[in-house]
Enzyme design. Sequence first.
Site, mmCIF file in Angstrom:
data_model
loop_
_atom_site.group_PDB
_atom_site.id
_atom_site.type_symbol
_atom_site.label_atom_id
_atom_site.label_comp_id
_atom_site.label_asym_id
_atom_site.label_seq_id
_atom_site.Cartn_x
_atom_site.Cartn_y
_atom_site.Cartn_z
ATOM 1 N N ASP A 223 18.154 67.324 36.858
ATOM 2 C CA ASP A 223 16.809 66.764 37.016
ATOM 3 C C ASP A 223 16.886 65.571 37.985
ATOM 4 O OD1 ASP A 223 13.956 67.088 35.699
ATOM 5 O OD2 ASP A 223 14.335 64.943 35.721
ATOM 6 N N TYR A 362 8.413 59.535 40.084
ATOM 7 C CA TYR A 362 7.746 60.639 40.784
ATOM 8 C C TYR A 362 6.911 60.094 41.932
ATOM 9 C CZ TYR A 362 9.113 63.854 37.062
ATOM 10 O OH TYR A 362 9.835 64.622 36.187
ATOM 11 N N HIS A 414 17.278 73.765 31.260
ATOM 12 C CA HIS A 414 17.161 72.592 32.129
ATOM 13 C C HIS A 414 17.979 71.412 31.597
ATOM 14 C CE1 HIS A 414 15.133 70.036 35.074
ATOM 15 N NE2 HIS A 414 14.879 69.173 34.117
#
Length: 438
Positions: A223, A362, A414
């Site tokens: 990630d 982000y 993930h």
Amino acid sequence: MTEQETTDASALSRRALLLNGAAVAAFAALRPATALAQADATPFEADNIRPFRVDIPPAALVDLRRRLAVTRWPDPEPVDDRSQGVQLAKLQSLVRYWEAGYDWRKAEAKLNALPQFLTNIDGLDIHFIHVRSRHADALPLIMTHGWPGSVFELLNVIGPLTDPTTHGWTAEDAFHLVLPSIPGFGFSEKPKGTGWNPDRIARAWDVLMKRLGYQAYVSQGGDWGAIISDAMGRQAPPGLLGIHVNRIERSTTIPPDVARALRSGDPAPAELAAEERAVFEETREFLAKGFGYAAIMGTRPQTIGYGLADSPVALAAWFYDKLADWVFTRGEPERAFSRDEILDNITLYWLTNTGTSSGRIYWENSAGNSKLTPIAIPAAVTIFPREVYRPPKSWAERAYRKLIYYNRVDKGGHFAAWEEPDLFSAELRAAFRPLRQL
């Protein structure tokens, strides 16, 4: 709550007690009793490395339970699946346990059993766990978590990586392990200004490793940890021997004609092989139906942040949705993790009030992302079967010019280190073995 409790709960800017005075000397003398940390403590140098211990005030836990008890719930979803998001019954079940059965102090004890520290880099206090292997020739490894994860997702690999002989491997497979919390996550300080994007974090991680005395080391991540490791690979600071990632950036690996088709909504290019066509369709599905969370935090992290800061149930729903989407047991995170493991991670975000600050990475990445060039230093990749994006080796080689290891395994999603710690640890041993003699 009493007036004093209210004051205590609102004063959690640090949310932990730092040891000082005589306590520092006592902490420096500690040696963890378990195989998780057969290590000398990090030295207290002039580089402001300070010991850290988690100690959340009781008032904060009282406040959490009070908020959970007075939750105003929405109507149930009018569908019989997850197509509208987290299902009411599942979240209510988790929250009931959070309020009445969950014990944060057990999570706190997990962290405090490990050597934890703070150090100031570029004006920001960085929290990290540092576990040195008892094997002198261990390879130094900095490993970075992602979102909505934390150092909790990495705890189960500490033993297999630092003490391989106890786990059926050899001393030659040992690592010295550094697990930092990304700025704005967990107990790392929240940036007060802009600019803490993956490139800046990557430079800070090199400072951290050199400060700890590691002149040669490797980096790993999934990630955001993968994005940060990639950034380190592009920067290629002296001493960085190579990287391993279990999440690959789409924009650096998708061929141009495939990327154009995804943007335009056109069919997959006719020349794609079956494996490539499957990746194309999965990517289109994810961008259409599974990417909304990133679009929100990449453009409006402050707006979504009000709910994440004020309501523990809003925070839990926001995170649970991604756990359900991304685990190997799709839609069933409880089959991958215990409720306590899920809540350890969510509660850490709540008690540190980092739901908003963690989302800003982000925005930082969207605002300051430059053209991503291929990585020239040695790189290794493991593809877990329920990762969101699983490019073929030929695509991965577009991003990693010196791909020394590429493997597809049969379990895991993930959150690979969290879901499959033994398999994940075996992959790191194999991936980094060629670099140990450099």
